[in-house]
Motif scaffolding. Structure first.
Motif, short mmCIF file in Angstrom:
data_model
loop_
_atom_site.label_atom_id
_atom_site.label_comp_id
_atom_site.label_asym_id
_atom_site.label_seq_id
_atom_site.Cartn_x
_atom_site.Cartn_y
_atom_site.Cartn_z
N PRO A 173 0.75 -1.44 -0.25
CA PRO A 173 0.04 0.10 -0.07
C PRO A 173 0.98 1.25 0.38
CG PRO A 173 -1.07 -1.42 1.29
CD PRO A 173 0.27 -2.48 1.48
N HIS A 174 1.96 1.18 0.79
CA HIS A 174 3.16 2.03 0.66
C HIS A 174 3.33 2.43 -0.51
CE1 HIS A 174 6.03 5.33 2.92
NE2 HIS A 174 7.08 4.74 1.61
N PHE A 175 3.38 1.83 -1.30
CA PHE A 175 3.97 2.01 -2.62
C PHE A 175 2.77 1.97 -3.73
CE2 PHE A 175 7.76 0.48 -0.75
CZ PHE A 175 8.95 1.24 -1.73
N LYS A 176 1.64 1.39 -3.51
CA LYS A 176 0.46 1.84 -4.18
C LYS A 176 0.64 1.45 -5.33
CE LYS A 176 0.30 7.32 -3.37
NZ LYS A 176 -0.67 8.15 -4.56
N ILE A 177 1.09 -0.37 -5.48
CA ILE A 177 1.06 -1.52 -5.36
C ILE A 177 -0.14 -2.70 -5.74
CG2 ILE A 177 2.06 -3.77 -5.63
CD1 ILE A 177 4.57 -2.22 -4.95
N ASN A 178 -1.41 -2.89 -6.67
CA ASN A 178 -2.32 -3.44 -6.52
C ASN A 178 -1.68 -4.91 -5.96
OD1 ASN A 178 -4.33 -4.82 -7.99
ND2 ASN A 178 -5.37 -3.63 -7.67
N THR A 179 -2.73 -5.23 -5.36
CA THR A 179 -2.53 -6.33 -4.52
C THR A 179 -2.93 -7.59 -5.33
OG1 THR A 179 -2.60 -5.65 -2.47
CG2 THR A 179 -2.61 -7.63 -2.00
N PHE A 180 -4.19 -7.93 -5.79
CA PHE A 180 -3.90 -8.92 -6.38
C PHE A 180 -3.62 -8.85 -7.64
CE2 PHE A 180 -6.95 -10.62 -10.05
CZ PHE A 180 -6.96 -12.21 -9.12
N SER A 181 -3.05 -7.74 -8.75
CA SER A 181 -2.34 -7.56 -9.73
C SER A 181 -0.47 -8.40 -9.41
CB SER A 181 -2.06 -6.66 -10.48
OG SER A 181 -2.89 -6.14 -10.83
N ALA A 182 -0.07 -7.90 -7.82
CA ALA A 182 0.78 -8.76 -7.64
C ALA A 182 1.17 -10.36 -7.75
CB ALA A 182 1.48 -7.25 -6.48
N ILE A 183 -0.47 -10.21 -6.60
CA ILE A 183 -0.48 -12.20 -6.80
C ILE A 183 -0.54 -12.47 -7.76
CG2 ILE A 183 -2.13 -13.48 -5.71
CD1 ILE A 183 -0.94 -12.67 -3.66
N VAL A 184 -0.78 -12.28 -8.89
CA VAL A 184 -0.94 -13.09 -9.95
C VAL A 184 -0.30 -13.17 -10.44
CG1 VAL A 184 -1.63 -13.23 -12.56
CG2 VAL A 184 -3.40 -12.02 -10.75
N ILE A 185 1.14 -11.75 -10.56
CA ILE A 185 2.48 -11.65 -11.22
C ILE A 185 3.74 -12.20 -9.92
CG2 ILE A 185 4.95 -10.79 -11.55
CD1 ILE A 185 2.70 -8.04 -12.20
N ASN A 186 3.36 -12.67 -8.67
CA ASN A 186 3.49 -13.72 -7.73
C ASN A 186 3.86 -15.34 -8.33
OD1 ASN A 186 3.69 -15.49 -5.05
ND2 ASN A 186 1.34 -15.14 -5.76
N TYR A 187 2.54 -15.79 -8.67
CA TYR A 187 2.14 -17.19 -8.23
C TYR A 187 3.05 -17.31 -10.66
CZ TYR A 187 -1.29 -17.56 -5.65
OH TYR A 187 -2.09 -17.85 -4.60
N LEU A 188 2.89 -16.39 -11.27
CA LEU A 188 3.54 -16.95 -12.78
C LEU A 188 5.53 -17.14 -12.44
CD1 LEU A 188 3.93 -17.39 -15.79
CD2 LEU A 188 4.22 -14.51 -15.73
N THR A 189 5.73 -16.05 -11.60
CA THR A 189 7.06 -16.12 -11.47
C THR A 189 7.38 -17.63 -10.18
OG1 THR A 189 7.36 -13.53 -11.05
CG2 THR A 189 8.84 -15.10 -9.76
N ALA A 190 6.66 -17.22 -9.38
CA ALA A 190 7.54 -18.66 -8.87
C ALA A 190 7.61 -19.83 -9.41
CB ALA A 190 6.38 -19.00 -7.96
N GLY A 191 6.20 -20.43 -10.65
CA GLY A 191 6.70 -21.41 -11.54
C GLY A 191 7.55 -21.29 -12.06
N ILE A 192 8.12 -20.31 -12.58
CA ILE A 192 8.93 -20.07 -13.66
C ILE A 192 10.54 -20.06 -12.84
CG2 ILE A 192 10.64 -18.53 -14.98
CD1 ILE A 192 8.25 -16.74 -15.51
N ALA A 193 10.23 -20.16 -11.57
CA ALA A 193 11.76 -19.68 -10.35
C ALA A 193 11.93 -21.46 -10.15
CB ALA A 193 11.59 -19.05 -8.94
N GLY A 194 10.47 -22.16 -10.14
CA GLY A 194 10.91 -23.45 -10.41
C GLY A 194 11.17 -24.67 -10.89
N PHE A 195 10.87 -24.03 -12.23
CA PHE A 195 11.19 -24.79 -13.70
C PHE A 195 12.39 -24.64 -14.26
CE2 PHE A 195 6.55 -24.29 -14.69
CZ PHE A 195 5.61 -26.32 -14.21
N ALA A 196 13.25 -23.12 -13.69
CA ALA A 196 14.55 -23.17 -14.03
C ALA A 196 15.24 -23.51 -13.16
CB ALA A 196 14.68 -21.54 -14.33
N MET A 197 14.77 -24.08 -12.08
CA MET A 197 16.01 -24.53 -11.53
C MET A 197 15.87 -26.37 -11.78
SD MET A 197 15.80 -25.52 -7.29
CE MET A 197 15.79 -23.05 -6.99
#
Length: 286
Positions: A21-45
């Motif tokens: 909220p301090h950086f005015k980041i949209n929480t739901f959008s960050a959640i969506v990108i977070n799941y994509l990032t987590a998936g890519i991180a695991g597949f790259a490992m």
């Protein structure tokens, strides 16, 4: 080390949610990108992407789909319950859910029950209540009769998902496949979150916001680490599974409370400090 990394990764998630909220980041959008990032991180490992063609041949695949959807559902429930029921009750429901995987682990693994373990678990449960206690304030939201069931749904949902992780870790996942399972699970969460997001206005615009992307990437790396290192702790820590869940859950609360006090100047009651002392005693006994 795996226990500590699991605790730190999960605690960083709470810190990020506090900063969004301090950086005015949209929480739901960050959640969506977070799941994509987590998936890519695991597949790259460990070059896990090479195993993608055979993904649906793994015995745990349907569990991964179910838990992936359940993770998103519980997050949305947490958000809705916090707004309508209150932070304290919601937090208690989330943290008390550790009772389910602890009990499941003791029964499933036929663990030896010592007096230290019994007292440690009881102190852990009591310390959770003391740590999440806050002063009442603000106006109460209007509640309908079914809203009182939200904390129960959270309690069961989070407890069941952790218990399933334990079951799958024992029965289906080889230690070397932990990162592949984790990334698969988050990938299904990503698909589910996109489908939910498409029902919202400005979803596409928010997804491509630079600050939302940065916030989502940081959240995704922490989210991946929290589950990946939990699986590693269950495999390699040499500690009973029930104790792993107990220590990780208490550690997250302990670190979150201390960071809230020292970094964000959140007010601490005397009862909260009593909870911290009790949590430390509980961890030592466990």
């Amino acid at each position: 080390m795996f226990l500590l990394l699991a605790i730190l990764s999960s605690t960083f998630i709470f810190v990020l949610f506090k900063l969004f909220p301090h950086f005015k980041i949209n929480t739901f959008s960050a959640i969506v990108i977070n799941y994509l990032t987590a998936g890519i991180a695991g597949f790259a490992m460990n070059n896990n992407y090479r195993a993608l063609p055979g993904l649906f041949g793994y015995r745990w695949i349907y569990f991964a789909v179910f838990i992936g959807i359940l993770l998103l559902a519980t997050f949305l429930l947490i958000k809705y319950s916090t707004q309508n029921i209150g932070v304290s009750i919601t937090t208690v429901a989330c943290k008390m859910s550790v009772v389910i995987p602890v009990t499941f682990s003791i029964i499933y693994d036929n663990e030896q029950i010592s007096i230290y373990k019994i007292i440690g678990i009881l102190l852990a449960v009591l310390s959770i209540f003391l740590l999440v206690k806050r002063e009442n304030g603000g106006q109460k939201a209007n509640r309908t009769w079914w809203m009182v069931l939200l904390p129960l749904f959270l309690f069961v949902g989070l407890g069941v998902s952790d218990s399933l992780v334990k079951l799958i870790q024992n029965e289906y996942i080889k230690p070397e496949d932990s990162s592949f399972f984790t990334s698969s699970l988050f990938s299904f969460s990503f698909v589910a979150s996109v489908l939910v997001g498409l029902t919202q206005k400005k979803f596409i615009k928010n997804i491509f916001s630079f600050k939302n992307i940065i916030g989502g990437i940081l959240l995704g790396l922490a989210n991946f680490g929290s589950l990946f290192y939990l699986l590693k702790a269950l495999n390699y820590s040499g500690v009973d599974s029930s104790i792993v869940f107990g220590i990780v859950n208490l550690g997250i609360i302990l670190f979150s409370v201390l960071i809230g006090f020292f970094a964000f100047a959140e007010k601490m009651l005397k009862i909260n400090w009593a909870g911290i002392v009790m949590a430390i005693i509980s961890i030592l006994m466990l």
